[in-house]
Design an enzyme around this catalytic site. Structure first.
Site, PDB file in Angstrom:
ATOM      1  N   LEU A 245      26.919  47.191  42.876  1.00 13.34           N
ATOM      2  CA  LEU A 245      26.307  48.058  42.464  1.00 13.34           C
ATOM      3  C   LEU A 245      26.233  49.506  42.903  1.00 13.34           C
ATOM      4  O   LEU A 245      25.796  50.503  42.691  1.00 13.34           O
ATOM      5  CB  LEU A 245      25.044  47.482  41.771  1.00 13.34           C
ATOM      6  CG  LEU A 245      25.413  46.029  40.530  1.00 13.34           C
ATOM      7  CD1 LEU A 245      23.858  46.098  41.147  1.00 13.34           C
ATOM      8  CD2 LEU A 245      25.660  46.855  39.728  1.00 13.34           C
TER       9      LEU A 245
ATOM     10  N   GLU B 198      38.239  32.782  40.127  1.00  9.14           N
ATOM     11  CA  GLU B 198      37.306  31.832  39.285  1.00  9.14           C
ATOM     12  C   GLU B 198      37.394  32.040  37.714  1.00  9.14           C
ATOM     13  O   GLU B 198      36.804  31.450  37.141  1.00  9.14           O
ATOM     14  CB  GLU B 198      35.714  31.908  39.744  1.00  9.14           C
ATOM     15  CG  GLU B 198      34.818  33.728  39.946  1.00  9.14           C
ATOM     16  CD  GLU B 198      34.046  33.420  39.885  1.00  9.14           C
ATOM     17  OE1 GLU B 198      33.611  33.228  40.993  1.00  9.14           O
ATOM     18  OE2 GLU B 198      33.020  34.736  40.047  1.00  9.14           O
TER      19      GLU B 198
ATOM     20  N   GLY C 163      37.850  39.943  39.576  1.00  9.94           N
ATOM     21  CA  GLY C 163      37.051  39.604  38.339  1.00  9.94           C
ATOM     22  C   GLY C 163      37.430  40.336  37.024  1.00  9.94           C
ATOM     23  O   GLY C 163      38.295  40.383  35.911  1.00  9.94           O
TER      24      GLY C 163
ATOM     25  N   GLY D  15      36.646  43.928  33.756  1.00  7.89           N
ATOM     26  CA  GLY D  15      36.007  44.928  33.996  1.00  7.89           C
ATOM     27  C   GLY D  15      36.789  45.839  33.313  1.00  7.89           C
ATOM     28  O   GLY D  15      38.450  45.484  33.753  1.00  7.89           O
ATOM     29  N   GLY D  16      36.130  46.749  33.275  1.00  3.21           N
ATOM     30  CA  GLY D  16      37.178  47.572  33.000  1.00  3.21           C
ATOM     31  C   GLY D  16      37.978  47.686  33.990  1.00  3.21           C
ATOM     32  O   GLY D  16      39.813  47.976  34.583  1.00  3.21           O
ATOM     33  N   ILE D  17      37.234  47.954  35.868  1.00  2.00           N
ATOM     34  CA  ILE D  17      38.721  48.149  36.828  1.00  2.00           C
ATOM     35  C   ILE D  17      39.217  47.130  37.514  1.00  2.00           C
ATOM     36  O   ILE D  17      40.065  47.031  37.536  1.00  2.00           O
ATOM     37  CB  ILE D  17      37.112  48.014  38.367  1.00  2.00           C
ATOM     38  CG1 ILE D  17      36.290  49.359  38.239  1.00  2.00           C
ATOM     39  CG2 ILE D  17      38.381  48.348  39.408  1.00  2.00           C
ATOM     40  CD1 ILE D  17      35.580  49.695  39.326  1.00  2.00           C
TER      41      ILE D  17
ATOM     42  N   GLY E 104      30.694  34.828  42.644  1.00  2.00           N
ATOM     43  CA  GLY E 104      31.836  33.536  43.373  1.00  2.00           C
ATOM     44  C   GLY E 104      31.897  35.107  44.650  1.00  2.00           C
ATOM     45  O   GLY E 104      32.902  35.040  45.215  1.00  2.00           O
TER      46      GLY E 104
END
Length: 426
Positions: free
Chosen positions: A307, A232, A209, A211-213, A330
């Site tokens: 989350l 995706e 995905g 983001g930071g991670i 996804g």
């Protein structure tokens, strides 16, 4: 050979909108901003128009109920723009796995029109949907399209090109795409990323995905060899690994030597890099996110954030209690695909605590929370404190593994709650 029609004013779309018309808009930067401006400007003549879209990037009056039922938005993934209007009741949200959105749109719309941003036409009269393939690429040739061509949209390869003979019309715009800056990972994110990166073998195929991670994981793969990409969302971290020769795709069983995605979002540098880049294929989401297709790729590795995770392994990734935050996207598509991939692994990642210090590993999910990924599907859960391997484990084994990766100050409380729930007996 037919002649390319001349561009028209964006307002010409109104000639094709009738009472009850369904409009389908691609995800994110696929939104044709001038066309939607023209539709909103004519709102008094509209009747029962519905706009279907995932992840809206631009705030508009109609999203806040400015025109009542004359024009209403249906979201399939809430964004920072649509989150508040949804909570206030001004738009609707339809939950769906990303792979199933085209089928749902086909079942719930009547003779829809696709309005989309695109690249300018090439010398043969073909437009490219650029950063989008998503749920609209499978509608090419099956549904009418009205395009808004901008020179800022990259011309990408794949299943997202459309000939001028297949459109109702097109207009021109000079609006730039929304650029998303790179997110510098925090220390806790880098720790999580390092744990995941060391679990990824050479020649694996990735879905990661944003983001930071995600950025930290990709940065940690620079010494890997011959990785594949089937994801995706394509963003800047992927670009770096393709340019470095780390992502080559030579071990993939499908779409060998190509990086596959269904949409792209990132910096302006990414959009320039995508332009005429034959190493990247933008393909329809029914293919990219289909767990059956994913399962056909050996050593598939899926990484997605959540989350909150309960002691059964259930993941709430789209709502905070009853408050909806985003959507299913996804996550379940790729987690299930990785489950059946030979050598496949799926990782759910999250910091062990919230910014306020509350545990994200919980005995039970917050009341009313939506379960995005089922306990039976979840494979690995990763926090900065380690990896909990859940596939095939008993409830007691799951609870112990998850408590072990919770923040130390919360472990005793979680253990006590696990005993109260009869998950643990010793």
């Amino acid at each position: 050979m037919s002649t390319l029609p001349a561009p028209v004013a964006a307002a010409k779309i109104l000639d094709h909108i009738e009472p009850g018309t369904d409009l389908i808009v691609p995800i994110a930067n696929g939104e044709p901003r001038d066309v939607l401006d023209a539709i909103e400007a004519a709102n008094e003549s509209l009747e029962g128009v519905r706009v279907h879209q995932m992840h809206c990037l631009h705030d508009r009056p109609y999203l806040h109920g400015a025109y009542g039922d004359r024009m209403r938005h249906i979201s399939y993934f809430l964004s920072h723009i649509t989150r508040a209007p949804y909570a206030e009741g001004h738009l609707d949200y339809a939950p769906a796995n990303f792979s199933e959105v085209p089928l749902i749109m086909a079942a719930t719309t009547r003779d829809p029109i696709v309005i989309a941003a695109s690249s300018p036409p090439d010398r043969r009269g073909y437009f490219s949907l650029g950063t989008s393939a998503d749920y609209v690429s499978s509608m090419i040739g099956r549904r009418p399209f009205f395009l808004e061509a901008t020179p800022h949209m990259p011309r990408t390869h794949g299943a997202n090109v459309i000939h001028h003979s297949q459109i109702l019309g097109w207009c021109e715009s000079d609006r730039e795409l929304v650029a998303v800056p790179r997110v510098a990972p925090k220390q806790v994110e880098e720790t999580i990323a390092a744990l995941v990166a060391e679990q990824i073998p050479d020649r694996a195929t990735l879905q990661v995905g944003i983001g930071g991670i995600a950025n930290a994981i990709l940065a940690g793969l620079c010494d890997h060899r011959d990785l594949g990409l089937h994801t995706e969302l394509l963003h800047d971290g992927v670009m770096d690994l393709v340019d470095a020769g780390v992502i080559t795709g030579i071990a993939k069983e499908h779409r060998r030597n190509r990086a596959v995605a269904t949409f792209a979002m990132g910096t302006t540098d990414l959009y320039r890099w995508l332009d005429e880049n034959a190493a990247v294929e933008m393909l329809r989401v029914e293919y990219v996110n289909d767990p059956r297709e994913i399962a056909g790729l050996s050593n598939f590795v899926s990484v997605n954030a959540t989350l909150e995770v309960d002691l059964l392994g259930q993941c709430a990734s789209e709502s905070i209690g009853t408050r909806y935050f985003s959507g299913s996207g996804g996550q379940a598509d790729f987690a299930r695909g990785a489950m059946y991939s030979p050598g496949g692994k799926a990782f759910i990642v999250l910091p062990s605590t919230t910014r306020e210090g509350a545990s994200r590993i919980v005995s039970t999910l917050a009341s009313g929370a939506a379960v995005t990924t089922l306990k039976n599907t979840v494979d690995h859960v990763v926090t900065e404190h380690g990896i909990a391997r859940l596939r095939g484990k008993t409830l007691a084994q799951r609870a112990r593994a998850l408590i072990a990766i919770a923040a130390p100050q919360h472990r005793d409380g979680l253990s006590r709650q696990a005993h109260e729930r009869c998950l643990l007996h010793d």
